[in-house]
Design a protein around this motif. Sequence first.
Motif, PDB file in Angstrom:
ATOM      1  N   SER A 176       0.836  -1.281  -0.047  1.00 52.31           N
ATOM      2  CA  SER A 176      -0.072   0.033   0.062  1.00 52.31           C
ATOM      3  C   SER A 176       0.872   1.205  -0.065  1.00 52.31           C
ATOM      4  O   SER A 176       0.361   2.182  -0.459  1.00 52.31           O
ATOM      5  N   THR A 177       2.217   0.935   0.216  1.00 50.53           N
ATOM      6  CA  THR A 177       3.009   2.501   0.366  1.00 50.53           C
ATOM      7  C   THR A 177       4.054   2.549  -0.782  1.00 50.53           C
ATOM      8  O   THR A 177       4.555   3.161  -0.989  1.00 50.53           O
ATOM      9  N   ILE A 178       3.614   1.489  -1.960  1.00 51.77           N
ATOM     10  CA  ILE A 178       4.397   1.772  -3.210  1.00 51.77           C
ATOM     11  C   ILE A 178       4.225   2.882  -3.897  1.00 51.77           C
ATOM     12  O   ILE A 178       5.285   3.666  -4.196  1.00 51.77           O
ATOM     13  N   PRO A 179       2.797   3.363  -4.003  1.00 51.75           N
ATOM     14  CA  PRO A 179       2.895   4.899  -4.798  1.00 51.75           C
ATOM     15  C   PRO A 179       3.710   6.099  -4.086  1.00 51.75           C
ATOM     16  O   PRO A 179       4.390   6.620  -4.720  1.00 51.75           O
ATOM     17  N   GLU A 180       3.722   5.962  -2.922  1.00 53.60           N
ATOM     18  CA  GLU A 180       4.446   7.128  -2.191  1.00 53.60           C
ATOM     19  C   GLU A 180       5.994   6.778  -2.412  1.00 53.60           C
ATOM     20  O   GLU A 180       6.660   7.727  -2.703  1.00 53.60           O
ATOM     21  N   ALA A 181       6.385   5.475  -2.277  1.00 51.22           N
ATOM     22  CA  ALA A 181       7.774   5.314  -2.593  1.00 51.22           C
ATOM     23  C   ALA A 181       8.205   5.520  -3.945  1.00 51.22           C
ATOM     24  O   ALA A 181       9.260   6.151  -4.322  1.00 51.22           O
ATOM     25  N   SER A 211      -1.874   1.344  -9.122  1.00 48.97           N
ATOM     26  CA  SER A 211      -2.033   0.052  -9.298  1.00 48.97           C
ATOM     27  C   SER A 211      -1.179  -0.876  -8.814  1.00 48.97           C
ATOM     28  O   SER A 211      -1.467  -2.122  -8.911  1.00 48.97           O
ATOM     29  N   LEU A 212      -0.007  -0.195  -8.409  1.00 53.49           N
ATOM     30  CA  LEU A 212       1.211  -1.193  -8.064  1.00 53.49           C
ATOM     31  C   LEU A 212       0.872  -1.880  -6.891  1.00 53.49           C
ATOM     32  O   LEU A 212       1.623  -2.863  -6.142  1.00 53.49           O
ATOM     33  N   GLN A 213      -0.280  -1.238  -6.102  1.00 57.70           N
ATOM     34  CA  GLN A 213      -0.606  -1.930  -4.770  1.00 57.70           C
ATOM     35  C   GLN A 213      -1.034  -3.189  -4.858  1.00 57.70           C
ATOM     36  O   GLN A 213      -0.963  -4.016  -3.850  1.00 57.70           O
ATOM     37  N   ASN A 214      -1.522  -3.625  -5.772  1.00 55.43           N
ATOM     38  CA  ASN A 214      -2.037  -4.939  -6.268  1.00 55.43           C
ATOM     39  C   ASN A 214      -0.825  -5.895  -6.494  1.00 55.43           C
ATOM     40  O   ASN A 214      -1.055  -7.117  -6.613  1.00 55.43           O
TER      41      ASN A 214
END
Length: 356
Positions: A176-181, A211-214
């Motif tokens: 869930s923290t991928i977008p921020e990273a 979408s990377l959260q998936n």
Amino acid sequence: MGGEVTCNKVEEEEKVRNEEQVEVEVEEKVVVQRKYTAVVEGGFPPPTKVVVVGYALTSKKTKSFLQPKLEGLARSKGIQFVSIDPNKCLSDQGPFDIVLHKLSGKEWRHILEDYRKNHPEVTVLDPPDAIQHLHNRQSMLQDVADLNLSNAYALCSSRVGKVGVPKQLIFKKDPSTIPEAVNKAGLRLPIVAKPLFAKSHELSLAYDEFSLQNLEPPLVLQEFINHGGVLFKVYIVGEAIKVVRRFSLPDVIKCELTKNAGVYHFPRVSCAAASADEADLDPCVGELPPRPLLEKLAKELRRRLGLRLFNLDIIREHGTRDRYYVIDINYFPGYGKMPEYEHIFTDFLLSLVQRK
């Protein structure tokens, strides 16, 4: 009478010496002719004894690699392939001149390391620890980045070449923290996502960071670089280099980013069926990387990786002639898909024995 006998004896001895000299000259000519033929054909003269190559491969790898054309040529050159049973003591099998392997697991690595220590006279292709280095995509591409070939490398001609790796991020935390990273690292869309541990060739292409959260970490997230839909597979067998073209993911234009939100999965991008060598390509897309650049890159990576059997997946940034990126490195790749692999590989095996 005594003088005639002595004279005849001297003549006979002289005749024998002349015959022996002729035989020596003929033998020397034959040896020279064999050496000449070997050099002209780009191969090696047959060894004085059979070269025994033990192989420990999966059934799938055995089928793709040990094709009839390889085994037939190997026999004609004095090379014998012998299957290794991983369930039996390796030292009790053989004896081998060379051990060729691509099996996984800690137990097998320990077996090979012990074998190398107890049998230093046997060439093991390749050292288990060196192979393990390629299983992690973070350490895999670090060796390329450390070469510092991203600056212009002057070639023999006026052309230059630059080699680097795509900008990437290693992610092992909560997805869930991928977008921020991704935003913090400054990675631009679209983004290629690959498993951190190179156990498969699957990858995903994300058009938006949310979408990377998936996806399931651990992951390597790389900026996607447009490359004309073609990649170059650079096969390395010892000091030999062979390059083939393969179709790859198509270029992505900016307007597609807003239209194609989501993540698209690809089990495998390049394969033998996707050969681009016979395709009618734009020269700017299909032109092979400069040979001197590939030779320098291969030489440095052989030294750094400690490997002699691997391949590089290289792309050229679309719109440029000199900017290349290494996107993947594989140990003991599918050589059966490489043109003339049987000649290149058998020559390589013979060279290993002759250097001992």
